[in-house]
Design an enzyme around this catalytic site. Sequence first.
Site, short mmCIF file in Angstrom:
data_model
loop_
_atom_site.label_atom_id
_atom_site.label_comp_id
_atom_site.label_asym_id
_atom_site.label_seq_id
_atom_site.Cartn_x
_atom_site.Cartn_y
_atom_site.Cartn_z
N ILE A 1 0.85 -1.19 0.00
CA ILE A 1 0.00 0.00 0.00
C ILE A 1 0.88 1.24 0.00
O ILE A 1 1.78 1.37 0.83
CB ILE A 1 -0.93 0.01 1.23
CG1 ILE A 1 -1.75 -1.28 1.29
CG2 ILE A 1 -1.84 1.23 1.21
CD1 ILE A 1 -2.56 -1.43 2.58
N ARG B 1 6.98 0.92 14.04
CA ARG B 1 7.60 -0.18 13.30
C ARG B 1 9.13 -0.10 13.40
O ARG B 1 9.81 -1.14 13.41
CB ARG B 1 7.15 -0.17 11.85
CG ARG B 1 5.68 -0.51 11.67
CD ARG B 1 5.27 -0.56 10.20
NE ARG B 1 5.80 -1.72 9.52
CZ ARG B 1 5.19 -2.90 9.41
NH1 ARG B 1 4.01 -3.08 9.98
NH2 ARG B 1 5.75 -3.90 8.76
N GLU C 1 1.95 -10.52 7.17
CA GLU C 1 2.87 -9.83 6.26
C GLU C 1 3.99 -10.74 5.77
O GLU C 1 4.32 -11.74 6.41
CB GLU C 1 3.51 -8.64 6.98
CG GLU C 1 2.53 -7.58 7.44
CD GLU C 1 3.21 -6.42 8.15
OE1 GLU C 1 4.32 -6.03 7.74
OE2 GLU C 1 2.64 -5.92 9.14
N ASP D 1 -20.50 -3.63 -0.36
CA ASP D 1 -20.59 -4.20 0.98
C ASP D 1 -21.29 -3.20 1.90
O ASP D 1 -20.74 -2.14 2.21
CB ASP D 1 -19.17 -4.49 1.49
CG ASP D 1 -19.15 -5.24 2.81
OD1 ASP D 1 -20.13 -5.15 3.57
OD2 ASP D 1 -18.14 -5.91 3.10
N MET D 2 -22.50 -3.53 2.34
CA MET D 2 -23.29 -2.58 3.13
C MET D 2 -22.63 -2.21 4.45
O MET D 2 -22.83 -1.11 4.98
CB MET D 2 -24.67 -3.16 3.40
CG MET D 2 -25.66 -2.15 4.00
SD MET D 2 -27.16 -2.89 4.65
CE MET D 2 -26.53 -3.70 6.13
#
Length: 390
Positions: free
Chosen positions: A12, A51, A153, A216-217
Amino acid sequence: MIKPDIKSLYYITHIENLPSILQRGILSHKKVEELGVSYTPIYDSGIVSKRKDKSTSVKSSLWEYANLYFQPRNPMMYRVVHEKDKRDIAVVGVKPDVLAAAGGLITDGNAANDPTRFFFIKEGIEILLKQWKIIQNEWWNELDGSKRKIMAECLVPEQISPELVHSVFVADYKAKERVETIIGSAKVPVIPEPNMFFQPISARRIGNNISLIDGDMFFSNMQTLTISVNLQGVMGKGLASRAKYQFPDVYVVYQDACRNKQLTATKPYLYKREASLDQELADLSLPLVTSNAIKWFLLFATKRKWRENSRLEDIEGGLDWVRKNCNEIGIQSLAMPALGCGLGNLDWAEVGPLMCRYLHDIGIQIAIYLPREHQIDPKYLTNEHLLNHS
């Protein structure tokens, strides 16, 4: 050894970082600093520094690894799309060959999370196999650990070669146009995948206040979400089962409403829930300061007994109640499934016009989420059919 079906891994990033990634590859934070590479962050500094302070099983900081997810539609992505413009975000698809990288590690959850364990690749694949169903799921829960596990990951020391990048995924076609301009002549496909970014696959407007949504509600931006239920207090399948799993308090309230006859065949029950969905769905490596997604749940009976089919007259009665009471009880906007069209075995050709007749022009925005079980003939999705149908 049986292996999970890993077709891709995912990174990402901000779309402005794509030219560098396609030229140099995906770099660890440490490598970015060493090379003096300019980049646009998508995570706040607190998450990044956490991290940096976290060590792996071989005593190296996470700062020294490029990290990939096995499932990009995860709590971290949920956090990012709620803090940034979704069209600024890209997901880089990486070939599974990356799993052969020397010194690579696999985690059984979010690497920065304290309970998470680190494994060398071979053992890590075996761990992934045990939780692959969780990783491939569409939702997660804090209580059973799936919120952490879905963010498993692959950690690669220093750098992932640009040759391993196979695609770039974006939220919609406007983002695709921007990315193609940014990366210029780079020969990598740019693919709109709205669902990956918690966006509807499609939406169309009906009348003044109704949208028909394919999506997707549970990730709707409407204030109130409608859950189809029966009158027996059983949440065994469909949206009800998911609500029970993801929001256990909704199940408790639902059973009480059945027991106390507050929920009937033609009278829905409104649960004015005070907890924030953002806090439950987003990665909380650090507190989510911008969270404000307080959602209410409208429990709408589409069946009397869970083994029975839905009755159109009951759904009409419930819709009449919504039309007469929604403003008075404080509903500001409402998401609804196609009532009774899934497990209730009703036909959208009948249910659609009924819903639109009662919900059109009631003073609030309505999002109707189309059945996911089957395709609907386009002629039944038109204004003419839904608003003018006799």
